[in-house]
Scaffold this active site. Structure first.
Site, PDB file in Angstrom:
ATOM      1  N   THR A 274       0.848  -1.198   0.000  1.00  0.00           N
ATOM      2  CA  THR A 274       0.000   0.000   0.000  1.00  0.00           C
ATOM      3  C   THR A 274       0.881   1.244   0.000  1.00  0.00           C
ATOM      4  O   THR A 274       2.050   1.187   0.373  1.00  0.00           O
ATOM      5  CB  THR A 274      -0.839   0.111   1.296  1.00  0.00           C
ATOM      6  N   ASP A 275       0.298   2.380  -0.375  1.00  0.00           N
ATOM      7  CA  ASP A 275       0.934   3.635  -0.040  1.00  0.00           C
ATOM      8  C   ASP A 275       0.743   3.816   1.480  1.00  0.00           C
ATOM      9  O   ASP A 275      -0.063   3.123   2.106  1.00  0.00           O
ATOM     10  CB  ASP A 275       0.324   4.804  -0.819  1.00  0.00           C
ATOM     11  N   TRP A 276       1.460   4.757   2.049  1.00  0.00           N
ATOM     12  CA  TRP A 276       1.536   4.858   3.516  1.00  0.00           C
ATOM     13  C   TRP A 276       0.167   5.145   4.153  1.00  0.00           C
ATOM     14  O   TRP A 276      -0.400   6.211   3.978  1.00  0.00           O
ATOM     15  CB  TRP A 276       2.603   5.890   3.880  1.00  0.00           C
ATOM     16  N   GLY A 278      -2.517   3.761   3.237  1.00  0.00           N
ATOM     17  CA  GLY A 278      -3.543   3.755   2.191  1.00  0.00           C
ATOM     18  C   GLY A 278      -4.621   2.715   2.443  1.00  0.00           C
ATOM     19  O   GLY A 278      -4.371   1.664   3.029  1.00  0.00           O
TER      20      GLY A 278
END
Ligand code: BGC
Length: 785
Positions: A274-276, A278
């Site tokens: 995931t993005d941080w 996300g």
């Protein structure tokens, strides 16, 4: 939180059965998965987390985590009993982003700030991008990181996206090829990359809550195509999903996107993260095949454990993801026990960035002014950013470098004398602004902390008094004006930021008027990360050089170009419109500040309520223009632009001849001979656009399919370039049949120096071809306003 996670790790370890001698190796991953407890698996899936004490949640958003490499964005949990080391994940696109200093340690850990993504794509030179990647990857390796969270490769849908500087282009082929070259370079060091943000992270405004509504054809042809090329041509170790919803589902929770398209259709074999922070639903993310949840939250850990226990989450999905994480780990330098030096060759890398940056600079205007004449010695340097040169954008795309060479230093380094009186005025002004800002911040420490993460607001441009400009005319040979822009994650740019300010306009007018009256020339240097308005002023000065944000050696690189040491050979990776509204996407793009709202404040939740009044720009974004992004739109509308896609001048001229096309099986080879017909040495970028025969489908006038760059040609020298297009690359995506269709017929191949400067056209017959793909990514209807 980290402490809590650690204690859970301890419990998991205690609870586990005796480890025996089983230790991870390349060949026993299945056995290791078998031996892991559920708790260990949940730990591996969720990263080590971050210290999130600060109430604004800022360090949580741009990571400051792991102890292993301070300042790295995140890392995985180690499970020592099974010989599983932690691996370190670290930003970012313009170079490794770690803390430059460490407590109680006299050593420094500076990294090289290389040019921004948009400059790299402007080189149209895949070998050069690969070289830059190689140097970046070496710093990743030598500073002990395992995976670089880069490259950023979202499509430049609209000029206002605050992160366009990290990304490459409005065109998926240029995007994909540039990203692939970058990934090959970085990964040649035996470290990984994470191509991001997958997908349709078209805006920063409300980036974790906005729903990108996009048709399936536009997804496949525009927004996903670059990722597809990068996956197929460079085998990135990881992919980072984006923050946004895509047609109603978070990308990190979308099985369609991750399992069916990325892995199913494209054959991606790596790990997805995931993005941080996300997404929302850890169980849905695991099911979707989003293997790692970064940087890791305690609730995600418990949701996974509870999910399996309650039967909501199938252990088979957990095992599948854990296996893919272990496959990443066994490739990593940390697993292999690499002894990193913490001493990459920063001097050598400074040379790489200085040289590579010159090749991505784009000469926009030149009335015979550049390179500066031999007898030009004295320079009057205007514009605040001349003295405070911008190396790159902010946020996770920033790099903690040891220095930035300003333009004033760069010019001095190649032997010019920079006017002291003008310099003194700018330096004084900048000092005053700085002091005033420090005073403001003292009054409001919270604002100061927020400001540290947000893109800074540049001071208002300084315009010297008429008499001072007159004095500068008398004592200098030429004037150079730098205009600057800076942006970064969390915020999009505004219309005001796209347009020149009234001070910038009057600076150009006043300096040009005075210097021209004395028969002297004026050069404008653009030290920017995204497209600005140029149509209204570009003919006032005598030359305009788009220097982009050229990394830490920026001033030297610009001086190399201005002095003629290097001929600029960059070409634009995006269209420069006459006005913002000319882009089809602008009417659906958030421009909150234009309505008096500071959308950046959404981080504190402060303006969410007001923003609801602008619901359509906040909650969702209709990508109504479909495939008509960038030049595809301007061509369709036959609309004038300030500078077309693919445009860029040189200090020399080129002649194209002997255009030819040869079709062999599925390969179509387009060739052309380029001759340097001018007086300077230089390189030329050649672009091949395909124009499909009349068809049932609505098709763009033309689409970029291949490109190449000559070597540095001496005056009179020629080179024949051959560019290969695969027949399959001519396909359009047909939603009804869920397939890529190449229609039979005569295809034209337009060989251009830009998208609007076609030098030759060749054509060939192409047979029909149909390729079915997984039924996935059904589009949502656009929301009616
Ligand atoms: C950014 C990512 C970055 C991550 C880790 C996020 O805020 O969107 O691009 O890799 O932080 O720092």
């Amino acid at each position: 939180m980290k402490k809590q996670m650690m204690s859970l790790a301890a419990i998991a370890l205690l609870a586990s059965c005796a480890s025996g001698d089983l230790k991870l190796n390349e060949n026993n991953i299945d056995e290791i998965v078998e031996a892991m407890t559920l708790e260990e698996k949940a730990l591996l899936i969720t990263g080590v987390g971050m210290d999130r004490q600060d109430t604004l949640n800022l360090t949580a958003t741009i990571g400051e985590s792991a102890d292993l490499v301070p300042g790295a964005a995140g890392s995985t949990h180690a499970i020592p009993r099974l010989g599983i080391p932690a691996v370190v994940l670290s930003d970012g696109p313009a170079g490794l982003r770690i803390n430059p200093t460490r407590e109680g340690d006299e050593n420094t850990y500076y990294c090289t700030h290389f040019p921004i993504g948009s400059l790299l794509s402007s080189t149209w030179n895949q070998e050069l991008v690969e070289e830059v990647g190689k140097a970046i990857g070496n710093e990743v390796l030598e500073y002990g990181a395992d995976v670089l969270l880069a490259p950023g490769m979202n499509i430049h849908r609209n000029p206002l996206n605050g992160r366009n500087f990290e990304y490459y282009s409005e065109d998926p082929v240029l995007t994909g090829k540039t990203a692939a070259a970058y990934v090959r370079g970085v990964q040649s060091n035996g470290v990984g990359t994470s191509i991001k943000h997958f997908a349709v992270n078209s805006q920063e405004t409300n980036r974790t809550g906005t729903n990108a509504i996009v048709g399936t054809r536009a997804l496949r042809e525009i927004y996903l195509k670059g990722f597809e090329i990068a996956v197929k041509e460079s085998d990135p170790w990881t992919v980072m999903t984006s923050y946004n919803y895509l047609n109603g589902t978070y990308t990190s929770e979308s099985k369609d996107l991750i399992e069916d398209v990325l892995r199913g259709d494209w054959g991606f074999k790596g790990t997805v993260m995931t993005d941080w922070f996300g997404g929302k639903d850890a169980v849905a993310q695991v099911v979707a095949g989003n293997d790692m949840l970064q940087p890791g939250r305690i609730t995600q850990y418990t949701d996974i454990v509870e999910g399996v226990k309650s039967g909501k989450l199938d252990i088979a999905d957990v095992n599948r993801n854990v296996k893919r994480i272990l496959q990443l780990i066994v490739r990593s330098p940390r697993f292999k026990g690499y002894k990193y030096s913490n001493k990459p060759d920063l001097e050598a890398h400074a040379k790489v960035t200085r040289q590579s940056a010159t090749e991505g600079m784009v000469l926009l205007e030149n009335k015979g002014t550049l390179p500066l004449a031999e007898n030009t010695k004295k320079v009057a340097l205007f514009g605040i950013t001349s003295y405070d040169f911008i190396a790159g954008g902010t946020g996770s795309g920033n790099v903690n470098r040891a220095y930035t060479v300003s333009l004033v230093e760069g010019l001095k380094n190649v032997g010019y004398t920079v006017d002291d009186a003008v310099k003194g005025q700018y330096e004084k002004y900048l000092e005053e602004v700085k002091a005033a800002k420090a005073k403001e911040e003292e009054k409001d420490p919270a604002a100061k902390r927020l400001a540290a993460f947000m893109p800074p607001v540049l001071p208002t441009e300084f315009v010297p008094a008429k008499a001072d400009i007159a004095a500068a005319v008398a004592s200098n040979d030429v004037a150079i004006i730098t205009l600057g822009r800076i942006s970064g994650e969390f915020a999009d740019r505004t219309t005001a930021n796209f347009n020149l300010s009234k001070e910038e306009k009057s600076l150009i007018d006043a300096v040009s008027g005075a210097f021209h009256a004395a028969g002297k020339k004026v050069v404008v240097v653009l030290n920017i990360g995204g497209v600005i308005e140029t149509a209204s002023w570009k003919n006032t000065p005598d030359a305009v050089l788009l220097a982009w944000q050229a990394g830490q050696e920026g001033g030297n690189s610009v001086a190399d170009v201005l002095s003629g040491k290097v001929s600029p050979s960059g070409k634009l990776p995006q269209t420069w419109p006459i006005k913002l509204e000319d882009h089809a996407s602008t009417k659906n793009f958030p421009r909150g500040e234009d309505w008096g709202l500071d959308l950046s404040a959404f981080m504190g939740g402060a303006i969410e309520t007001e923003a609801k009044a602008l619901k359509e720009f906040w909650d969702y974004s209709n990508h109504e223009e479909g495939i008509y992004v960038g030049y595809r739109w301007f061509d369709k509308q036959n609309m004038n632009v300030s500078y077309p896609f693919g445009y860029g001048l040189s200090y020399t001229t080129f002649e194209y001849s002997d255009a030819a096309v040869k079709a062999e099986g599925d390969k179509i080879s387009v060739s052309v001979t380029v001759k340097n017909t001018g007086k300077a040495e230089g390189k030329e970028v050649v672009q091949v656009y395909a124009s499909a025969p009349a068809s049932q489908l609505d098709k763009p006038v033309k689409e970029l399919k291949a490109f190449a760059k000559t070597k540095s040609l001496k005056p009179g020298e020629s080179e024949t370039l051959t560019m290969v297009v695969n027949a399959a690359d001519l396909a359009s995506f047909v939603e009804e049949s869920n397939s890529w269709e190449v229609e039979a017929g005569t295809y034209k191949f337009l060989i251009g120096a830009s998208s609007r400067d076609i030098k030759a056209t060749v054509e060939t017959e192409v047979a029909a071809k149909s390729t079915k793909v997984n039924q996935a990514l059904k589009a949502q209807e656009f929301i009616k306003k």
